[in-house]
Design an enzyme around this catalytic site. Sequence first.
Site, short mmCIF file in Angstrom:
data_model
loop_
_atom_site.label_atom_id
_atom_site.label_comp_id
_atom_site.label_asym_id
_atom_site.label_seq_id
_atom_site.Cartn_x
_atom_site.Cartn_y
_atom_site.Cartn_z
N THR A 44 -19.73 -6.13 -11.71
CA THR A 44 -18.91 -5.74 -10.57
C THR A 44 -17.55 -5.34 -11.11
OG1 THR A 44 -20.07 -7.28 -9.11
CG2 THR A 44 -17.92 -6.49 -8.37
N VAL B 13 -25.20 -6.30 -8.82
CA VAL B 13 -26.20 -7.21 -8.28
C VAL B 13 -25.59 -8.12 -7.23
CG1 VAL B 13 -27.88 -9.01 -8.85
CG2 VAL B 13 -27.40 -7.18 -10.49
N VAL C 57 -19.77 -0.26 -2.60
CA VAL C 57 -20.69 -1.06 -1.78
C VAL C 57 -20.63 -2.53 -2.22
CG1 VAL C 57 -23.12 -1.49 -1.24
CG2 VAL C 57 -22.24 0.85 -1.24
N LYS C 58 -20.66 -2.77 -3.53
CA LYS C 58 -20.63 -4.16 -4.01
C LYS C 58 -19.30 -4.83 -3.71
CE LYS C 58 -21.80 -8.00 -5.80
NZ LYS C 58 -21.87 -8.26 -7.23
N LEU C 59 -18.21 -4.11 -3.83
CA LEU C 59 -16.91 -4.69 -3.50
C LEU C 59 -16.83 -5.02 -2.01
CD1 LEU C 59 -14.55 -2.48 -5.68
CD2 LEU C 59 -15.19 -4.87 -6.08
#
Length: 299
Positions: free
Chosen positions: A99, A124, A173-175
């Site tokens: 990330t 992930v 998106v992950k943040l």
Amino acid sequence: MTIELKTVGWLGCGRMGTAAAIRLINAGHPVTVWNRTKSKTAPLTDAGAGVVDTIPELADNDIVFVCVSTSSDLEEVVIGPNGLLSRDRKPKIVVDCSTVSAESSALVRQRASEAGVAFIASPVSGNAHVVAEGGACLIASGPREIYDVVEPYLKTLGKVAVWAGEQEQSRLVKLAHNLYLGMMVQALAEVTSLAEKAGVPRANFLEFLNGTVLGSDWVRKRTPDLVAFDLTPTFTMTLLRKDFDLGLAAARAEEVPMPVAATVHQNIQAAIGLGHADNDLLSLFAAQATLANLDVEKN
């Protein structure tokens, strides 16, 4: 696109990286690993992995997965002077599961492309326990034809793999996911501390909450830890602060107001200031209890 992939390298054997690499080993892939602290590779060698002494040696593999903590770590291990791309022999594909910022990801992608190496950003969702159980979710971005090649590997690592776009969309998106996680934990900490200070046992309140439409798999899974006030790290406060730093910077760049996330950012800082830097993100409850003058350890 036809790209033959026979061997797998894995760079970064922390809690998450180890759990993910073992899933590939158990699926029958020949995996070779590297980690800065070599002793941490022991669970992987026990599972059948090979170990190399230097990062460039991993470049002998067709596909190399990376799982590190920060943007600077990613740049160092891939495009640094002793990184994956530092010698003539290079992998065909690099998949980064960290990330990190979109800016660092874009830089690494550009340098990889210049070296003739395809790059997929695939952070992930899920801690090491979730990954080990096959419950992780992966969001990926990069050229669609390369994603299609690596998708079977991603679906070995987790239950869901989704393509988000050609560039760094997966990073945002992950943040956004981790911003929501922090806001959710803070909200849980606040209502739980209110109920407990008013005389409701923490376990009873959470049992009720988990039975309502507001319950979630995450809260149910973490309820025993919250009841026991167990702050053994699955995802540390320091890492959560790093993701809030990145997420709020992305929001500023996009001119998106995030008042709730901004407040939680300060609560994260407060928890770290109270000594919880290396503890689990449930330390948001510990900080909330301190502010509420609530002795949670006597629950």
